[in-house]
Design a protein around this motif. Structure first.
Motif, mmCIF file in Angstrom:
data_model
loop_
_atom_site.group_PDB
_atom_site.id
_atom_site.type_symbol
_atom_site.label_atom_id
_atom_site.label_comp_id
_atom_site.label_asym_id
_atom_site.label_seq_id
_atom_site.Cartn_x
_atom_site.Cartn_y
_atom_site.Cartn_z
ATOM 1 N N ASN A 5 0.846 -1.186 0.000
ATOM 2 C CA ASN A 5 0.000 0.000 0.000
ATOM 3 C C ASN A 5 0.886 1.242 0.000
ATOM 4 O OD1 ASN A 5 -1.299 2.272 1.620
ATOM 5 N ND2 ASN A 5 -3.072 0.974 1.200
ATOM 6 N N GLN A 6 0.596 2.195 -0.865
ATOM 7 C CA GLN A 6 1.437 3.382 -1.001
ATOM 8 C C GLN A 6 1.522 4.179 0.305
ATOM 9 O OE1 GLN A 6 0.184 6.201 -3.992
ATOM 10 N NE2 GLN A 6 2.099 7.329 -3.883
ATOM 11 N N VAL A 7 0.427 4.317 1.017
ATOM 12 C CA VAL A 7 0.430 5.063 2.276
ATOM 13 C C VAL A 7 1.298 4.340 3.305
ATOM 14 C CG1 VAL A 7 -1.019 5.805 4.211
ATOM 15 C CG2 VAL A 7 -1.766 6.213 1.852
ATOM 16 N N VAL A 8 1.152 3.039 3.413
ATOM 17 C CA VAL A 8 1.957 2.259 4.344
ATOM 18 C C VAL A 8 3.435 2.366 3.972
ATOM 19 C CG1 VAL A 8 2.423 -0.079 5.194
ATOM 20 C CG2 VAL A 8 0.052 0.705 4.920
ATOM 21 N N ARG A 29 7.431 12.658 4.462
ATOM 22 C CA ARG A 29 6.847 11.376 4.028
ATOM 23 C C ARG A 29 5.461 11.177 4.629
ATOM 24 N NH1 ARG A 29 10.725 12.203 1.747
ATOM 25 N NH2 ARG A 29 9.117 13.130 0.481
ATOM 26 N N PHE A 30 5.296 11.536 5.906
ATOM 27 C CA PHE A 30 3.993 11.367 6.556
ATOM 28 C C PHE A 30 2.963 12.308 5.931
ATOM 29 C CE2 PHE A 30 6.631 10.180 10.510
ATOM 30 C CZ PHE A 30 6.771 8.873 10.074
ATOM 31 N N ARG A 31 3.375 13.515 5.602
ATOM 32 C CA ARG A 31 2.462 14.471 4.963
ATOM 33 C C ARG A 31 2.082 13.967 3.570
ATOM 34 N NH1 ARG A 31 -1.196 18.095 6.616
ATOM 35 N NH2 ARG A 31 -2.210 18.501 4.655
ATOM 36 N N GLU A 32 3.055 13.439 2.858
ATOM 37 C CA GLU A 32 2.772 12.880 1.531
ATOM 38 C C GLU A 32 1.788 11.715 1.642
ATOM 39 O OE1 GLU A 32 5.155 11.035 -2.340
ATOM 40 O OE2 GLU A 32 6.303 11.743 -0.603
ATOM 41 N N ALA A 33 1.966 10.881 2.672
ATOM 42 C CA ALA A 33 1.037 9.770 2.890
ATOM 43 C C ALA A 33 -0.380 10.301 3.108
ATOM 44 C CB ALA A 33 1.486 8.930 4.084
ATOM 45 N N TRP A 34 -0.507 11.350 3.903
ATOM 46 C CA TRP A 34 -1.829 11.960 4.122
ATOM 47 C C TRP A 34 -2.409 12.460 2.802
ATOM 48 C CZ3 TRP A 34 -5.593 12.254 7.585
ATOM 49 C CH2 TRP A 34 -6.575 13.224 7.413
ATOM 50 N N ASP A 35 -1.579 13.110 2.012
ATOM 51 C CA ASP A 35 -2.048 13.710 0.758
ATOM 52 C C ASP A 35 -2.502 12.677 -0.267
ATOM 53 O OD1 ASP A 35 -1.583 16.230 1.822
ATOM 54 O OD2 ASP A 35 0.355 16.473 0.809
ATOM 55 N N VAL A 36 -1.904 11.490 -0.260
ATOM 56 C CA VAL A 36 -2.279 10.472 -1.251
ATOM 57 C C VAL A 36 -3.308 9.473 -0.721
ATOM 58 C CG1 VAL A 36 -0.048 10.665 -2.441
ATOM 59 C CG2 VAL A 36 -0.415 8.819 -0.776
ATOM 60 N N ALA A 37 -3.609 9.541 0.580
ATOM 61 C CA ALA A 37 -4.574 8.608 1.170
ATOM 62 C C ALA A 37 -5.909 8.707 0.435
ATOM 63 C CB ALA A 37 -4.754 8.896 2.650
ATOM 64 N N ALA A 46 -2.004 7.450 8.118
ATOM 65 C CA ALA A 46 -1.184 8.650 7.931
ATOM 66 C C ALA A 46 -1.319 9.614 9.109
ATOM 67 C CB ALA A 46 -1.555 9.338 6.620
ATOM 68 N N ALA A 47 -2.532 9.802 9.604
ATOM 69 C CA ALA A 47 -2.755 10.726 10.725
ATOM 70 C C ALA A 47 -2.001 10.272 11.971
ATOM 71 C CB ALA A 47 -4.242 10.859 11.015
ATOM 72 N N HIS A 48 -1.923 8.966 12.174
ATOM 73 C CA HIS A 48 -1.184 8.436 13.324
ATOM 74 C C HIS A 48 0.263 8.935 13.315
ATOM 75 C CE1 HIS A 48 0.523 5.662 16.214
ATOM 76 N NE2 HIS A 48 1.373 5.252 15.293
ATOM 77 N N TYR A 49 0.884 8.886 12.155
ATOM 78 C CA TYR A 49 2.275 9.313 12.063
ATOM 79 C C TYR A 49 2.409 10.831 12.055
ATOM 80 C CZ TYR A 49 3.331 4.460 11.499
ATOM 81 O OH TYR A 49 3.450 3.117 11.739
#
Length: 138
Positions: A5-8, A29-37, A46-49
């Motif tokens: 998974n891309q977010v993971v 990286r965590f912000r990018e994960a939020w943005d692509v979720a 993503a919010a956890h991180y």
């Protein structure tokens, strides 16, 4: 969690950056994960991180609440094992803000969910967080 998974994957990259002392890279990286979720589950992860890299206790609480709200919205077994940790994080955030009663409520809720966390070092860490939280919010 699905390592494909891309977010993971982005969150794993962020954790690696944390381990190497590169906090700015981790936050990115965590912000990018939020943005692509793409759904509540991915936003929860993503919010956890993101919560771990906030400049104020208020923002930390806001992102922990976002994470908990997203887990609630998922509403299935993918997040069942998250709740003990999510409530430890909420309790810690409230404790940092001096809201001891609200903090204790979350540590108690975390304890109610500990049996959903798979046995192992992570469960041990969560148990320690619960015990410490309950001890410091008497």
């Amino acid at each position: 969690m699905d390592p494909d998974n891309q977010v993971v994957r982005l969150c794993a990259q962020g954790m690696a950056a944390e381990g190497e002392g590169r906090a700015d890279d981790a936050r990115a990286r965590f912000r990018e994960a939020w943005d692509v979720a793409a759904d509540d589950y991915e936003h929860c992860v993503a919010a956890h991180y993101l919560a771990r890299h906030q400049p104020t206790p208020e923002e930390t609480l806001r992102w922990n609440q976002e994470c908990l709200d997203r887990a609630d919205a998922v509403g299935d077994d993918r997040v069942r094992g998250f709740y003990a940790s999510l409530h430890v994080n909420m309790g810690s955030a409230y404790r940092a803000l001096g809201e001891v009663d609200r903090a204790r409520e979350h540590f108690v809720r975390a304890a109610a969910h500990i049996d959903d966390v798979p046995a192992g070092p992570y469960a041990d860490w969560v148990r320690l967080g619960i015990a410490e939280g309950l001890r410091t919010t008497r």
